[in-house]
Design a protein around this motif. Structure first.
Motif, PDB file in Angstrom:
ATOM      1  N   HIS A   1      16.065 -59.353  83.734  1.00 32.75           N
ATOM      2  CA  HIS A   1      16.860 -60.355  84.450  1.00 32.75           C
ATOM      3  C   HIS A   1      18.082 -60.780  83.632  1.00 32.75           C
ATOM      4  O   HIS A   1      19.167 -60.970  84.183  1.00 32.75           O
ATOM      5  CB  HIS A   1      16.014 -61.587  84.782  1.00 32.75           C
ATOM      6  N   LEU A   2      17.896 -60.925  82.309  1.00 35.28           N
ATOM      7  CA  LEU A   2      19.029 -61.305  81.444  1.00 35.28           C
ATOM      8  C   LEU A   2      20.126 -60.247  81.528  1.00 35.28           C
ATOM      9  O   LEU A   2      21.312 -60.555  81.618  1.00 35.28           O
ATOM     10  CB  LEU A   2      18.581 -61.453  79.977  1.00 35.28           C
ATOM     11  N   VAL A   3      19.680 -58.982  81.531  1.00 35.58           N
ATOM     12  CA  VAL A   3      20.647 -57.880  81.546  1.00 35.58           C
ATOM     13  C   VAL A   3      21.405 -57.837  82.876  1.00 35.58           C
ATOM     14  O   VAL A   3      22.632 -57.768  82.897  1.00 35.58           O
ATOM     15  CB  VAL A   3      19.938 -56.524  81.249  1.00 35.58           C
ATOM     16  N   THR A   4      20.677 -57.921  84.001  1.00 35.52           N
ATOM     17  CA  THR A   4      21.393 -57.844  85.297  1.00 35.52           C
ATOM     18  C   THR A   4      22.245 -59.092  85.548  1.00 35.52           C
ATOM     19  O   THR A   4      23.246 -59.024  86.241  1.00 35.52           O
ATOM     20  CB  THR A   4      20.465 -57.621  86.507  1.00 35.52           C
ATOM     21  N   LYS A   5      21.838 -60.203  84.965  1.00 31.33           N
ATOM     22  CA  LYS A   5      22.653 -61.413  85.109  1.00 31.33           C
ATOM     23  C   LYS A   5      23.987 -61.215  84.376  1.00 31.33           C
ATOM     24  O   LYS A   5      25.044 -61.619  84.846  1.00 31.33           O
ATOM     25  CB  LYS A   5      21.893 -62.598  84.509  1.00 31.33           C
ATOM     26  N   HIS A   6      23.904 -60.553  83.240  1.00 30.42           N
ATOM     27  CA  HIS A   6      25.105 -60.299  82.434  1.00 30.42           C
ATOM     28  C   HIS A   6      26.004 -59.260  83.105  1.00 30.42           C
ATOM     29  O   HIS A   6      27.216 -59.387  83.138  1.00 30.42           O
ATOM     30  CB  HIS A   6      24.677 -59.832  81.036  1.00 30.42           C
ATOM     31  N   ASP A   7      25.367 -58.224  83.677  1.00 33.02           N
ATOM     32  CA  ASP A   7      26.142 -57.187  84.363  1.00 33.02           C
ATOM     33  C   ASP A   7      25.363 -56.713  85.595  1.00 33.02           C
ATOM     34  O   ASP A   7      24.476 -55.871  85.493  1.00 33.02           O
ATOM     35  CB  ASP A   7      26.390 -56.010  83.400  1.00 33.02           C
ATOM     36  N   PRO A   8      25.713 -57.260  86.770  1.00 33.28           N
ATOM     37  CA  PRO A   8      24.949 -56.942  87.998  1.00 33.28           C
ATOM     38  C   PRO A   8      25.004 -55.473  88.387  1.00 33.28           C
ATOM     39  O   PRO A   8      24.199 -55.030  89.212  1.00 33.28           O
ATOM     40  CB  PRO A   8      25.619 -57.801  89.072  1.00 33.28           C
ATOM     41  N   THR A   9      25.916 -54.695  87.815  1.00 36.81           N
ATOM     42  CA  THR A   9      25.987 -53.281  88.215  1.00 36.81           C
ATOM     43  C   THR A   9      24.950 -52.434  87.474  1.00 36.81           C
ATOM     44  O   THR A   9      24.733 -51.276  87.795  1.00 36.81           O
ATOM     45  CB  THR A   9      27.390 -52.692  87.910  1.00 36.81           C
ATOM     46  N   ILE A  10      24.310 -53.047  86.477  1.00 36.56           N
ATOM     47  CA  ILE A  10      23.342 -52.277  85.681  1.00 36.56           C
ATOM     48  C   ILE A  10      21.988 -52.219  86.372  1.00 36.56           C
ATOM     49  O   ILE A  10      21.519 -53.193  86.944  1.00 36.56           O
ATOM     50  CB  ILE A  10      23.189 -52.912  84.286  1.00 36.56           C
ATOM     51  N   ASP A  11      21.348 -51.046  86.314  1.00 43.67           N
ATOM     52  CA  ASP A  11      20.002 -50.903  86.860  1.00 43.67           C
ATOM     53  C   ASP A  11      18.987 -51.140  85.738  1.00 43.67           C
ATOM     54  O   ASP A  11      18.568 -50.213  85.061  1.00 43.67           O
ATOM     55  CB  ASP A  11      19.851 -49.493  87.449  1.00 43.67           C
ATOM     56  N   ALA A  12      18.622 -52.417  85.565  1.00 40.99           N
ATOM     57  CA  ALA A  12      17.739 -52.758  84.447  1.00 40.99           C
ATOM     58  C   ALA A  12      16.325 -52.222  84.656  1.00 40.99           C
ATOM     59  O   ALA A  12      15.606 -51.940  83.695  1.00 40.99           O
ATOM     60  CB  ALA A  12      17.721 -54.265  84.249  1.00 40.99           C
ATOM     61  N   ASP A  13      15.923 -52.065  85.940  1.00 41.50           N
ATOM     62  CA  ASP A  13      14.575 -51.540  86.237  1.00 41.50           C
ATOM     63  C   ASP A  13      14.372 -50.168  85.621  1.00 41.50           C
ATOM     64  O   ASP A  13      13.264 -49.797  85.241  1.00 41.50           O
ATOM     65  CB  ASP A  13      14.389 -51.390  87.759  1.00 41.50           C
ATOM     66  N   GLY A  14      15.463 -49.403  85.567  1.00 37.49           N
ATOM     67  CA  GLY A  14      15.350 -48.034  85.076  1.00 37.49           C
ATOM     68  C   GLY A  14      15.500 -47.916  83.557  1.00 37.49           C
ATOM     69  O   GLY A  14      15.501 -46.816  83.030  1.00 37.49           O
ATOM     70  N   MET A  15      15.661 -49.050  82.850  1.00 35.82           N
ATOM     71  CA  MET A  15      15.890 -48.969  81.399  1.00 35.82           C
ATOM     72  C   MET A  15      14.581 -49.052  80.614  1.00 35.82           C
ATOM     73  O   MET A  15      13.671 -49.791  80.996  1.00 35.82           O
ATOM     74  CB  MET A  15      16.822 -50.108  80.952  1.00 35.82           C
ATOM     75  N   SER A  16      14.526 -48.341  79.512  1.00 37.07           N
ATOM     76  CA  SER A  16      13.329 -48.386  78.670  1.00 37.07           C
ATOM     77  C   SER A  16      13.324 -49.724  77.915  1.00 37.07           C
ATOM     78  O   SER A  16      14.343 -50.421  77.844  1.00 37.07           O
ATOM     79  CB  SER A  16      13.347 -47.239  77.667  1.00 37.07           C
ATOM     80  N   LEU A  17      12.163 -50.009  77.322  1.00 37.30           N
ATOM     81  CA  LEU A  17      12.018 -51.241  76.553  1.00 37.30           C
ATOM     82  C   LEU A  17      13.036 -51.292  75.404  1.00 37.30           C
ATOM     83  O   LEU A  17      13.688 -52.318  75.165  1.00 37.30           O
ATOM     84  CB  LEU A  17      10.593 -51.267  75.983  1.00 37.30           C
ATOM     85  N   GLU A  18      13.188 -50.152  74.746  1.00 39.80           N
ATOM     86  CA  GLU A  18      14.116 -50.076  73.610  1.00 39.80           C
ATOM     87  C   GLU A  18      15.546 -50.299  74.085  1.00 39.80           C
ATOM     88  O   GLU A  18      16.321 -51.019  73.445  1.00 39.80           O
ATOM     89  CB  GLU A  18      14.033 -48.696  72.917  1.00 39.80           C
ATOM     90  N   ALA A  19      15.891 -49.672  75.212  1.00 41.55           N
ATOM     91  CA  ALA A  19      17.268 -49.792  75.715  1.00 41.55           C
ATOM     92  C   ALA A  19      17.574 -51.242  76.096  1.00 41.55           C
ATOM     93  O   ALA A  19      18.664 -51.751  75.829  1.00 41.55           O
ATOM     94  CB  ALA A  19      17.462 -48.870  76.912  1.00 41.55           C
ATOM     95  N   LEU A  20      16.578 -51.913  76.695  1.00 41.34           N
ATOM     96  CA  LEU A  20      16.774 -53.319  77.070  1.00 41.34           C
ATOM     97  C   LEU A  20      16.977 -54.180  75.828  1.00 41.34           C
ATOM     98  O   LEU A  20      17.884 -55.017  75.755  1.00 41.34           O
ATOM     99  CB  LEU A  20      15.552 -53.842  77.862  1.00 41.34           C
ATOM    100  N   ASP A  21      16.118 -53.941  74.856  1.00 44.19           N
ATOM    101  CA  ASP A  21      16.174 -54.715  73.627  1.00 44.19           C
ATOM    102  C   ASP A  21      17.526 -54.515  72.934  1.00 44.19           C
ATOM    103  O   ASP A  21      18.161 -55.458  72.465  1.00 44.19           O
ATOM    104  CB  ASP A  21      15.026 -54.269  72.713  1.00 44.19           C
ATOM    105  N   ASP A  22      17.944 -53.273  72.926  1.00 44.90           N
ATOM    106  CA  ASP A  22      19.212 -52.912  72.313  1.00 44.90           C
ATOM    107  C   ASP A  22      20.379 -53.623  73.026  1.00 44.90           C
ATOM    108  O   ASP A  22      21.292 -54.151  72.397  1.00 44.90           O
ATOM    109  CB  ASP A  22      19.358 -51.387  72.445  1.00 44.90           C
ATOM    110  N   TYR A  23      20.296 -53.639  74.346  1.00 42.90           N
ATOM    111  CA  TYR A  23      21.370 -54.250  75.153  1.00 42.90           C
ATOM    112  C   TYR A  23      21.507 -55.739  74.831  1.00 42.90           C
ATOM    113  O   TYR A  23      22.607 -56.261  74.653  1.00 42.90           O
ATOM    114  CB  TYR A  23      21.059 -54.051  76.641  1.00 42.90           C
ATOM    115  N   VAL A  24      20.356 -56.409  74.745  1.00 44.02           N
ATOM    116  CA  VAL A  24      20.360 -57.851  74.466  1.00 44.02           C
ATOM    117  C   VAL A  24      21.082 -58.130  73.158  1.00 44.02           C
ATOM    118  O   VAL A  24      21.896 -59.060  73.065  1.00 44.02           O
ATOM    119  CB  VAL A  24      18.913 -58.387  74.389  1.00 44.02           C
TER     120      VAL A  24
END
Ligand code: ATP
Length: 457
Positions: free
Chosen positions: A101-124
């Motif tokens: 949710h943090l990721v899509t709030k920051h960039d609504p065009t991103i498909d956060a559902d499809g991101m791995s745990l590492e990728a999400l963590d990295d993005y944050v």
């Protein structure tokens, strides 16, 4: 004039729709109890869904399966291994957040559902995402959190077997696919629908009844021949949307969100969400997914029982494909309250609140009001008793008639019947319409007939 979420929560409480759960003991976060009017509205929602998708649909039948199931079900369905949300705590204010949710709030065009745990963590970390609560940037590492409620069964602790509260009603349908097909001698295509409680240990519940840990789902699993699923998927998209319009949601407030190919779950070849414009923006009301034969295949593999269907016409054997429209009762309840709530200023300067619910949804269909309690009370009580055999009816004798009309308007009662002097003479009553405030005069049989017709959905 429309209200915001906070005002709606207060309205729902003051008028007997929804109360905070365990309020007497300081509450239990994000639990809600449905009062007399809320329980009635919920029942009406469920009954209309059942009417439309089971009763009136020549292909579909109903089911009521149990909440507790053999834990092997959740292994096969994938819920034990992958029904997870990514989660992180803000180290500064100790609030917990869904990282997707943090990721899509920051960039609504991103498909956060499809991101791995590492990728999400990295993005944050690389984008220095802010804590929505305190604005801090210091988060704990992202970790998976299983959403299933676990409990144990059996009285002796050591022998206790871990079991789960179902996180969706759908698996109960898949388990009964063969039983129902045989017992009811059904031919593909056919659907099985059920309504029931589901439980998810949501990390970030909130927005009143929108996201809670205990909720009700109205789910249909529609079984069809492989190759025909996209046609049926389109049919259910259309039918689901139409159901919402018929209930009174405005097309402007509904949005069909088709998932792009890269957003699809691994088992789905098409998914659409119907979003509603809640006060915080468009958000998911109804998920409609084409799930291929994933669930039946998983259960066939894990149970080692064939779940194939034998087609008597083509003499073919196959695992049916499935279309799943899945709708939350409370999310629809919330959308309907927002949509129906109206506030207007009358010519005399008074404010009138009225809940413009479809009569079929209204908690009470009719209010029986004696014009003067002393003179007309007895006749009104007797009329109420007779009408209550056919319709949810409420009797109100307190306050002046104008106030009583307002009270009924505010809870969505579509018709008010007033017993007056003339009623005693000729057995006719005034019937007032909630939306137009116009009145007509009818005798008992005619008014009952009229109200019943108006309540047809
Ligand atoms: P979300 O993305 O909002 O968490 P979801 O995609 O996980 O929802 P599904 O698993 O598709 O939801 O569930 C089907 C429907 O059940 C949803 O469209 C919604 O109406 C309802 N629902 C799901 N989770 C909740 C919840 N925690 N509280 C209330 N209703 C819910």
């Amino acid at each position: 004039m429309k209200i915001n979420l906070e005002q709606l929560v207060a309205y729902a409480k003051n008028h007997g729709f929804v109360f905070q759960g365990s309020e007497l003991y300081g509450g239990l976060a994000n639990t809600w109890d449905y009062g007399p009017l809320g329980a009635a509205l919920k029942n009406n929602i469920k009954q209309l869904w059942w009417q439309r998708f089971i009763q009136e649909n020549p292909h579909n039948v109903g089911l009521d399966s149990s909440i507790l199931m053999n834990p092997a079900v959740w292994k096969a369905s994938g819920h034990i291994d992958s029904f997870n949300d990514p989660l992180s705590d803000c180290k500064q204010c100790r609030t917990r957040h869904r990282v997707d949710h943090l990721v899509t709030k920051h960039d609504p065009t991103i498909d956060a559902d499809g991101m791995s745990l590492e990728a999400l963590d990295d993005y944050v970390r690389t984008h220095r995402l802010k804590c929505p609560n305190c604005g801090g940037h210091d988060f704990t590492p992202t970790r998976q959190f299983n959403l299933m409620f676990k409990t144990s069964q059996g009285v002796i602790d050591e022998a206790a077997q871990a079991i789960y509260l179902r996180p969706e009603t759908a698996q109960g349908i898949f388990l009964n696919f063969k039983n129902i097909q045989r017992a009811m001698r059904l031919k593909i295509p056919f659907g099985i629908g059920q309504i029931g409680k589901s439980f998810r240990n949501e990390i970030t519940p909130g927005n009143f009844i929108f996201r809670t840990r205990e909720f009700e789902q109205m789910e249909l699993e529609f079984f069809c021949q492989p190759g025909e699923e996209i046609g049926w998927f389109e049919t259910y998209k259309k039918d689901s949307y139409q159901f919402l319009l018929d209930l009174g949601l405005a097309a402007d407030n509904l949005h069909m969100r088709d998932h792009a190919e890269e957003q699809l779950s691994h088992y789905s070849n098409a998914t659409t969400d119907i979003d509603y414009r809640y006060p915080w923006g468009f958000d998911e009301l109804w998920g409609i997914a084409s799930r291929t034969d994933y669930d039946l295949r998983q259960h066939q593999t894990h149970s080692k029982e064939s779940l194939e269907y034998f087609d008597p016409e083509s003499s073919e054997k196959y695992l049916p494909y499935v279309i799943e429209p899945s709708l939350g009762v409370e999310r629809l309840f919330l959308a309907l309250l927002f949509e129906a709530y109206q506030e207007e200023t009358l010519d005399n300067g008074e404010t009138r609140i009225h809940l413009a619910l479809h009569p079929a949804l209204a908690p009470y269909k009719v209010a029986i009001l004696p014009l003067m309690k002393k003179k007309h009370g007895e006749q009104a009580v007797a009329l109420h008793a007779r009408l209550a055999k056919y319709l949810p009816a409420v009797y109100d004798e307190t306050g002046n008639i104008g106030k009583r009309y307002r009270r009924q308007d505010a809870i969505g009662t579509p018709f008010a019947v007033t017993v007056d002097h003339q009623s005693q003479e000729d057995g006719t009553y005034t019937l007032r319409d909630r939306n137009t405030m116009t009145q007509i005069r009818l005798d008992e049989a005619a008014l009952l007939q009229y109200i019943k017709e108006q309540c047809v959905f």
